[in-house]
Design a protein around this motif. Structure first.
Motif, mmCIF file in Angstrom:
data_model
loop_
_atom_site.group_PDB
_atom_site.id
_atom_site.type_symbol
_atom_site.label_atom_id
_atom_site.label_comp_id
_atom_site.label_asym_id
_atom_site.label_seq_id
_atom_site.Cartn_x
_atom_site.Cartn_y
_atom_site.Cartn_z
ATOM 1 N N SER A 37 0.841 -1.188 0.000
ATOM 2 C CA SER A 37 0.000 0.000 0.000
ATOM 3 C C SER A 37 0.880 1.243 0.000
ATOM 4 C CB SER A 37 -0.913 0.015 1.224
ATOM 5 O OG SER A 37 -1.611 1.235 1.326
ATOM 6 N N THR A 38 0.419 2.309 -0.650
ATOM 7 C CA THR A 38 1.171 3.561 -0.643
ATOM 8 C C THR A 38 0.877 4.382 0.610
ATOM 9 O OG1 THR A 38 -0.596 4.612 -1.928
ATOM 10 C CG2 THR A 38 1.271 3.684 -3.154
ATOM 11 N N ARG A 39 -0.143 3.986 1.369
ATOM 12 C CA ARG A 39 -0.443 4.682 2.613
ATOM 13 C C ARG A 39 0.534 4.253 3.695
ATOM 14 N NH1 ARG A 39 -7.080 4.071 2.918
ATOM 15 N NH2 ARG A 39 -7.542 5.233 0.981
ATOM 16 N N THR A 67 7.799 0.725 1.487
ATOM 17 C CA THR A 67 6.827 0.231 0.528
ATOM 18 C C THR A 67 7.520 -0.424 -0.662
ATOM 19 O OG1 THR A 67 6.698 2.196 -0.897
ATOM 20 C CG2 THR A 67 5.412 2.222 1.155
ATOM 21 N N HIS A 69 7.201 0.409 -3.622
ATOM 22 C CA HIS A 69 7.693 1.449 -4.522
ATOM 23 C C HIS A 69 9.013 2.029 -4.013
ATOM 24 C CE1 HIS A 69 3.519 1.231 -5.995
ATOM 25 N NE2 HIS A 69 4.023 1.688 -7.121
ATOM 26 N N ASP A 70 9.196 2.075 -2.679
ATOM 27 C CA ASP A 70 10.498 2.471 -2.131
ATOM 28 C C ASP A 70 11.586 1.498 -2.561
ATOM 29 O OD1 ASP A 70 9.071 4.436 -0.755
ATOM 30 O OD2 ASP A 70 9.038 3.301 1.127
ATOM 31 N N ARG A 108 9.445 7.037 -13.629
ATOM 32 C CA ARG A 108 8.783 8.048 -12.809
ATOM 33 C C ARG A 108 8.852 9.405 -13.487
ATOM 34 N NH1 ARG A 108 9.687 6.610 -6.562
ATOM 35 N NH2 ARG A 108 9.903 4.349 -6.732
ATOM 36 N N ALA A 117 9.666 12.573 -3.186
ATOM 37 C CA ALA A 117 9.344 11.191 -2.819
ATOM 38 C C ALA A 117 10.606 10.372 -2.573
ATOM 39 C CB ALA A 117 8.497 10.546 -3.907
ATOM 40 N N ALA A 121 11.264 8.041 0.670
ATOM 41 C CA ALA A 121 11.605 6.628 0.526
ATOM 42 C C ALA A 121 12.861 6.280 1.325
ATOM 43 C CB ALA A 121 11.802 6.276 -0.948
ATOM 44 N N SER A 194 1.803 -0.139 -11.910
ATOM 45 C CA SER A 194 1.439 0.992 -11.064
ATOM 46 C C SER A 194 1.007 0.591 -9.660
ATOM 47 C CB SER A 194 0.324 1.810 -11.728
ATOM 48 O OG SER A 194 -0.824 1.000 -11.954
ATOM 49 N N THR A 195 0.477 -0.616 -9.497
ATOM 50 C CA THR A 195 -0.050 -0.996 -8.182
ATOM 51 C C THR A 195 0.886 -1.939 -7.443
ATOM 52 O OG1 THR A 195 -1.267 -2.988 -8.881
ATOM 53 C CG2 THR A 195 -2.355 -0.854 -9.195
ATOM 54 N N GLY A 196 0.800 -1.899 -6.122
ATOM 55 C CA GLY A 196 1.605 -2.795 -5.308
ATOM 56 C C GLY A 196 1.242 -4.251 -5.508
#
Length: 281
Positions: A37-39, A67, A69-70, A108, A117, A121, A194-196
């Motif tokens: 999750s990005t939250r 995350t 994405h990190d 990105r 960001a 991260a 794009s999604t986790g």
């Protein structure tokens, strides 16, 4: 791959290889270390494998668990280090990378939000630690050991305040995996996911399917490996969406259902016959 040489003084390794492909470390692919999750998720998470006895506690900082994405920062660094070693260059845990190059190669944007960001991260990567009995791949230690992802991170700005480059010191635990060739190549299209959920499913397919034609996993086991807090019912809905979308690079996925559509027995993964990256380490 040529064995890497780590300078005792942690000399700065400059990540400047244009055509380096991303690489992932095996234990961070196998275990749900990263939140999908990005939250921000500030709560500890515990993973247990009832079959092997492996367990891992993920302990985030007040800024939240790192995350998926990190993780792009690590994939980028691993790719640069591995390619440099292949070319006979000396490498180090201390990596210098140009912020713009990182943003472009990880698909990105290059606006202010994307630069900011990077700093966020680094904070999460530095703050997330692990207590686990997993050691040296599949081997288990008698007692738990604690490690982190990076020992240090710095975002360097110019006189105008714009972030120009980043310095990261990868933890000894992860760097040892590079030295021991415990890494796998990712398809660069991974960064387009794009999604986790897509990213986590890709790395599980990449690690477990490998150069096999197919791989299957029980649905409850898959839910456990994702490391999500959502219910099995919600998780089932998310995976069904991915089956319809078929966005996972190099792999087709489908669900084997039993006794109706709400009872999913296992996920079936089949390798695509087109060129992919599964044969590369």
């Amino acid at each position: 791959m040529t064995e890497m040489i780590l300078s005792e003084q942690l000399d700065l390794f400059v990540a400047d290889i244009i055509d380096a492909v991303p690489k992932g470390e095996l234990s961070t692919m196998e275990y749900p270390i990263f939140a999908i999750s990005t939250r921000p998720d500030p709560k500890p998470y515990r993973f247990e494998n009832p079959k092997t006895g492996a367990w891992m506690e993920i302990l985030p900082s007040s800024k939240g668990r790192a995350t998926i994405h990190d993780k792009d920062i690590l994939l980028y660094c691993f790719g640069q280090l591995a390619e440099a070693a292949n070319r006979g260059r000396q490498v180090s845990r201390k990596v210098h990378m140009v912020a713009y190059d990182f943003l472009k190669q990880t698909n990105r944007g290059t606006g202010g939000r994307e630069y900011r960001a990077i700093t966020d991260a680094l904070v999460r990567l530095r703050g997330t630690t692990f207590n686990t009995n997993v050691r040296d791949g599949s081997q288990l230690a008698q007692k738990g050991s604690v490690f982190g992802l990076i020992d240090y991170g710095q975002a360097v700005t110019d006189n105008s305040g714009r972030l120009t480059h980043v310095e990261v010191v990868i933890s000894e635990h992860l760097f040892a995996a590079l030295n021991n060739k415990q890494i796998l190549t990712y398809n660069p299209e991974y960064f387009m996911l794009s999604t986790g959920y897509e990213r986590r499913l890709y790395e599980l397919c990449r690690k477990h399917c490998g150069n096999q034609n197919s791989w299957e996993i029980g649905f409850k086991n898959l839910h456990n490996k994702f490391g999500v807090r959502s219910s099995l019912r919600e998780f089932r809905r998310k995976i069904k969406e991915l089956v319809v979308k078929q966005s996972i690079p190099d792999y087709y996925i489908h669900l084997l259902e039993k006794n109706g559509p709400d009872t999913i027995e296992k996920l079936i993964v089949k390798r695509k016959t087109s060129k992919n990256y599964i044969s590369e380490s």
